[in-house]
Design a protein around this motif. Sequence first.
Motif, short mmCIF file in Angstrom:
data_model
loop_
_atom_site.label_atom_id
_atom_site.label_comp_id
_atom_site.label_asym_id
_atom_site.label_seq_id
_atom_site.Cartn_x
_atom_site.Cartn_y
_atom_site.Cartn_z
N ALA A 77 -42.79 98.55 9.89
CA ALA A 77 -42.04 97.30 10.09
C ALA A 77 -40.61 97.52 10.59
O ALA A 77 -40.14 96.73 11.42
CB ALA A 77 -42.04 96.50 8.80
N PRO A 78 -39.89 98.55 10.15
CA PRO A 78 -38.53 98.73 10.69
C PRO A 78 -38.48 98.91 12.21
O PRO A 78 -37.46 98.63 12.82
CB PRO A 78 -38.03 99.99 9.97
CG PRO A 78 -38.77 99.99 8.68
CD PRO A 78 -40.14 99.46 9.02
N LEU A 79 -39.59 99.33 12.82
CA LEU A 79 -39.60 99.44 14.28
C LEU A 79 -39.39 98.08 14.94
O LEU A 79 -38.85 97.99 16.04
CB LEU A 79 -40.92 100.03 14.77
CG LEU A 79 -41.21 101.49 14.43
CD1 LEU A 79 -42.55 101.89 15.01
CD2 LEU A 79 -40.12 102.39 14.91
N GLY A 80 -39.81 97.01 14.28
CA GLY A 80 -39.63 95.67 14.83
C GLY A 80 -38.18 95.29 15.01
O GLY A 80 -37.85 94.43 15.82
N VAL A 81 -37.30 95.94 14.26
CA VAL A 81 -35.86 95.69 14.38
C VAL A 81 -35.18 96.82 15.14
O VAL A 81 -34.29 96.58 15.96
CB VAL A 81 -35.23 95.52 12.98
CG1 VAL A 81 -33.73 95.34 13.07
CG2 VAL A 81 -35.88 94.36 12.24
N LEU A 82 -35.59 98.06 14.89
CA LEU A 82 -34.90 99.21 15.49
C LEU A 82 -35.12 99.32 16.99
O LEU A 82 -34.20 99.70 17.72
CB LEU A 82 -35.33 100.49 14.79
CG LEU A 82 -34.90 100.64 13.34
CD1 LEU A 82 -35.49 101.88 12.72
CD2 LEU A 82 -33.38 100.65 13.24
N LEU A 83 -36.31 99.02 17.47
CA LEU A 83 -36.55 99.13 18.91
C LEU A 83 -35.69 98.16 19.72
O LEU A 83 -35.08 98.58 20.71
CB LEU A 83 -38.04 98.93 19.21
CG LEU A 83 -38.94 100.09 18.75
CD1 LEU A 83 -40.40 99.72 18.90
CD2 LEU A 83 -38.62 101.35 19.52
N PRO A 84 -35.58 96.87 19.35
CA PRO A 84 -34.65 96.01 20.09
C PRO A 84 -33.19 96.43 19.90
O PRO A 84 -32.37 96.24 20.79
CB PRO A 84 -34.88 94.62 19.48
CG PRO A 84 -36.24 94.68 18.90
CD PRO A 84 -36.42 96.09 18.44
N LEU A 85 -32.86 97.02 18.76
CA LEU A 85 -31.50 97.49 18.52
C LEU A 85 -31.15 98.62 19.48
O LEU A 85 -30.05 98.66 20.04
CB LEU A 85 -31.36 97.96 17.07
CG LEU A 85 -29.97 98.34 16.59
CD1 LEU A 85 -29.09 97.10 16.56
CD2 LEU A 85 -30.06 98.96 15.21
N VAL A 86 -32.10 99.51 19.72
CA VAL A 86 -31.88 100.60 20.67
C VAL A 86 -31.77 100.05 22.09
O VAL A 86 -31.00 100.55 22.89
CB VAL A 86 -33.02 101.64 20.56
CG1 VAL A 86 -32.96 102.65 21.68
CG2 VAL A 86 -32.96 102.34 19.23
N HIS A 87 -32.54 98.99 22.37
CA HIS A 87 -32.48 98.38 23.70
C HIS A 87 -31.10 97.76 23.92
O HIS A 87 -30.57 97.81 25.01
CB HIS A 87 -33.59 97.33 23.82
CG HIS A 87 -33.84 96.91 25.21
ND1 HIS A 87 -33.48 95.67 25.67
CD2 HIS A 87 -34.40 97.55 26.26
CE1 HIS A 87 -33.82 95.56 26.93
NE2 HIS A 87 -34.38 96.69 27.32
N GLY A 88 -30.54 97.16 22.88
CA GLY A 88 -29.15 96.74 22.88
C GLY A 88 -28.78 95.51 23.67
O GLY A 88 -27.66 95.40 24.13
N ARG A 89 -29.65 94.55 23.82
CA ARG A 89 -29.29 93.33 24.55
C ARG A 89 -29.16 92.17 23.59
O ARG A 89 -30.02 91.93 22.77
CB ARG A 89 -30.37 92.99 25.57
CG ARG A 89 -30.37 93.89 26.75
CD ARG A 89 -31.33 93.37 27.77
NE ARG A 89 -31.21 94.16 28.99
CZ ARG A 89 -31.88 93.92 30.06
NH1 ARG A 89 -32.74 92.93 30.09
NH2 ARG A 89 -31.72 94.67 31.13
N ALA A 90 -28.08 91.42 23.75
CA ALA A 90 -27.90 90.22 22.95
C ALA A 90 -28.63 89.04 23.59
O ALA A 90 -29.02 88.11 22.92
CB ALA A 90 -26.42 89.89 22.81
N VAL A 91 -28.83 89.11 24.90
CA VAL A 91 -29.53 88.05 25.62
C VAL A 91 -30.77 88.68 26.23
O VAL A 91 -30.68 89.55 27.09
CB VAL A 91 -28.65 87.45 26.73
CG1 VAL A 91 -29.40 86.39 27.49
CG2 VAL A 91 -27.37 86.89 26.15
N ALA A 92 -31.93 88.26 25.74
CA ALA A 92 -33.21 88.76 26.26
C ALA A 92 -34.26 87.70 26.05
O ALA A 92 -34.14 86.85 25.16
CB ALA A 92 -33.60 90.06 25.57
N SER A 93 -35.29 87.75 26.84
CA SER A 93 -36.41 86.82 26.68
C SER A 93 -37.09 87.11 25.34
O SER A 93 -37.52 88.24 25.10
CB SER A 93 -37.40 87.02 27.82
OG SER A 93 -38.62 86.38 27.52
#
Length: 193
Positions: A77-93
């Motif tokens: 489950a932490p991957l659901g948060v960590l992967l977008p965190l690594v991507h680092g966009r505040a604005v994304a689809s």
Amino acid sequence: MQREGSSGGSAANRVRVTGGVLLVAHLALVAWLMLRPLDVPWVRPANLRPLATIHHDLALGGTAAVRRIGEGLGLLAPLGVLLPLVHGRAVASPLASWTRTVAAGVLVSLGVALLQTGVPGRVVDVDTLVLNTAGVALAHLAVVPAVRARLRRRTERRDGTAVRQEESPRGRTPTIPRVGIAPWSDALPPSSP
């Protein structure tokens, strides 16, 4: 215009680096938990029937079922948060972000399952793949949209306008007014009489 060393770019980089470090640490923990050999007197057969183990766990009832299903949901489950965190966009689809994250969760879970085939005492269970993927999807839906909305509101309040964070690491690109095409009379050499 922001400079490369300004706080906007370095804050985003710090978030990405922190997310990357946490992601590597979590994957190392998952590998340690799931790829250690087990010393057991017997091994149950592999489960390739979807939802069979989940039905068995639900038949146990009570806290045993909640614990076993919760472990499956919580492992990745932490991957659901960590992967977008690594991507680092505040604005994304939201849909594209969710799809990328869930696809990565499926691949990580499948990779762990395939690596477990060579570990003594571990067996493949398709329901683990289902629960791990559901955990990634639920964690992403529960946390990421709210955090991104909060970051966008904070950025808009600070700047006074909606500025996209991912436009450039150096800030907004300056624009130059268009230069018109010169008339042909100015471009041609003078004619001789």
